[in-house]
Design a protein around this motif. Structure first.
Motif, PDB file in Angstrom:
ATOM      1  N   LEU A 189       0.833  -1.198   0.000  1.00  0.00           N
ATOM      2  CA  LEU A 189       0.000   0.000   0.000  1.00  0.00           C
ATOM      3  C   LEU A 189       0.871   1.254   0.000  1.00  0.00           C
ATOM      4  N   THR A 190       1.976   1.200   0.725  1.00  0.00           N
ATOM      5  CA  THR A 190       2.902   2.335   0.759  1.00  0.00           C
ATOM      6  C   THR A 190       3.446   2.634  -0.629  1.00  0.00           C
ATOM      7  N   LYS A 191       3.840   1.569  -1.346  1.00  0.00           N
ATOM      8  CA  LYS A 191       4.357   1.762  -2.702  1.00  0.00           C
ATOM      9  C   LYS A 191       3.270   2.318  -3.620  1.00  0.00           C
ATOM     10  N   GLY A 192       2.051   1.824  -3.443  1.00  0.00           N
ATOM     11  CA  GLY A 192       0.951   2.321  -4.269  1.00  0.00           C
ATOM     12  C   GLY A 192       0.655   3.785  -4.008  1.00  0.00           C
ATOM     13  N   LEU A 193       0.675   4.184  -2.738  1.00  0.00           N
ATOM     14  CA  LEU A 193       0.424   5.578  -2.397  1.00  0.00           C
ATOM     15  C   LEU A 193       1.546   6.483  -2.898  1.00  0.00           C
ATOM     16  N   THR A 194       2.781   5.959  -2.881  1.00  0.00           N
ATOM     17  CA  THR A 194       3.911   6.734  -3.392  1.00  0.00           C
ATOM     18  C   THR A 194       3.758   6.981  -4.886  1.00  0.00           C
ATOM     19  N   VAL A 195       3.348   5.944  -5.611  1.00  0.00           N
ATOM     20  CA  VAL A 195       3.117   6.099  -7.053  1.00  0.00           C
ATOM     21  C   VAL A 195       1.979   7.087  -7.305  1.00  0.00           C
ATOM     22  N   ALA A 196       0.927   6.988  -6.487  1.00  0.00           N
ATOM     23  CA  ALA A 196      -0.204   7.908  -6.639  1.00  0.00           C
ATOM     24  C   ALA A 196       0.221   9.343  -6.395  1.00  0.00           C
ATOM     25  N   GLY A 197       1.087   9.547  -5.388  1.00  0.00           N
ATOM     26  CA  GLY A 197       1.578  10.895  -5.114  1.00  0.00           C
ATOM     27  C   GLY A 197       2.361  11.464  -6.282  1.00  0.00           C
ATOM     28  N   GLY A 198       3.125  10.599  -6.972  1.00  0.00           N
ATOM     29  CA  GLY A 198       3.872  11.070  -8.130  1.00  0.00           C
ATOM     30  C   GLY A 198       2.998  11.351  -9.338  1.00  0.00           C
TER      31      GLY A 198
END
Length: 302
Positions: A189-198
């Motif tokens: 989920l952390t990786k997904g949120l990081t991608v979403a932030g970018g």
């Protein structure tokens, strides 16, 4: 000697104070002075300076600026408060050593959305002073008008300053726990949120292009994209080549910088100036218009 009081997540009391004061000021600047101090990128600059990490502040502020690039308000409508979101995201990112992209998606965007409610509250409470001003206008009480006008700024400032202060003072523990839980129990989920932030800045560009007359000026859009891509590639390869040569020879001290955003902006300004000059120099042809004909407004020009 007694123990010193430690503020949450290494955030000093003076940092909380300055961030709170700026949060209250930025909405007043946006409504009255309009000096750009009430913009996400400026909020990132101020928050980064206060927290001691200018790069993180500018990155988060710039990302939020691009995210809301095509978002505007009409009449008395409220919109997401990207400025307060930038302040809190920068503060927590620096204090907790969070990935800035993760701070954008987990803190900046949710806070910006929640602050719509405090914006409505600020608008609602100022009506009290507006009615008092109406009364003083009828009585020609100019001093009363001035006082109530200034007092009307308090609800606006508090609508931003108070939530930011409470979040910085009492919300750090909750944010720390949430970050620890995400990193240890839900890394996917952390990786997904990081991608979403970018990806959020891309959403801002898409919204902006939706409201710009893109169909009418499509050649300029293609030309700007190709020109930026070519120059970015050229500068990138040149910088890489310079780094490689510097590694082979100690006498090579020349530094190659990447493509400046200012350079791209100046190129765009030059093209826009030429187009504007061409428009004002072109003689306008006046044609007979049937009063019954109504010009259609294209969907991208609304």
């Amino acid at each position: 000697m007694g123990q010193k009081t430690s503020w949450p997540c290494s955030t000093k009391w003076w940092q909380i104070l300055l961030l709170t004061l700026y949060a209250g000021y930025q909405i007043l600047d946006e409504l009255t002075i309009v000096s750009s101090a009430g913009s996400p990128v400026f909020a990132g600059l101020i928050a980064g300076l206060i927290m001691g990490d200018l790069q993180t502040g500018l990155f988060i502020g710039g990302s939020l600026q691009l995210t809301v690039l095509g978002v505007g308000t009409f009449g008395g409508a409220s919109r997401i408060d990207a400025n307060s979101g930038t302040v809190l995201a920068t503060a927590f990112s620096v204090a907790l050593k969070m990935d800035p992209l993760l701070a954008i998606s987990t803190i900046a965007v949710p806070v910006a959305a929640l602050m719509v409610q405090t914006d409505v509250l600020g608008r609602f409470t100022t009506t009290y002073f507006a009615h008092r001003i109406d009364k003083h206008v009828e009585d020609f009480n100019y001093k009363g008008i001035e006082v109530n006008y200034l007092l009307g700024a308090l609800p606006w400032a508090l609508s931003r300053a108070l939530p930011v202060f409470l979040a910085l003072t009492f919300g750090a523990g909750a944010v720390q726990s949430a970050v620890d839980f995400l990193e240890t129990s839900l890394p996917w989920l952390t990786k997904g949120l990081t991608v979403a932030g970018g990806a959020l800045p891309g959403v801002g560009f898409a919204i902006l292009l939706r409201y710009l007359p893109v169909k009418k000026h499509f050649p300029y859009l293609i030309g700007g994209f190709v020109l930026t891509a070519l120059l970015t590639t050229l500068f990138g390869y040149t910088s890489t080549l310079g780094t490689a040569v510097a590694g082979l020879s100690e006498d090579f001290t020349t530094k190659f910088n990447g493509l400046s955003i200012l350079g791209i902006a100046l190129i765009g300004f030059a093209i826009a100036s030429l187009h504007y000059k061409k428009l004002i120099e072109t003689p306008k042809v006046v044609a007979a218009v049937n009063p019954n004909d109504v010009e259609e407004i294209e969907d991208d020009e609304i």
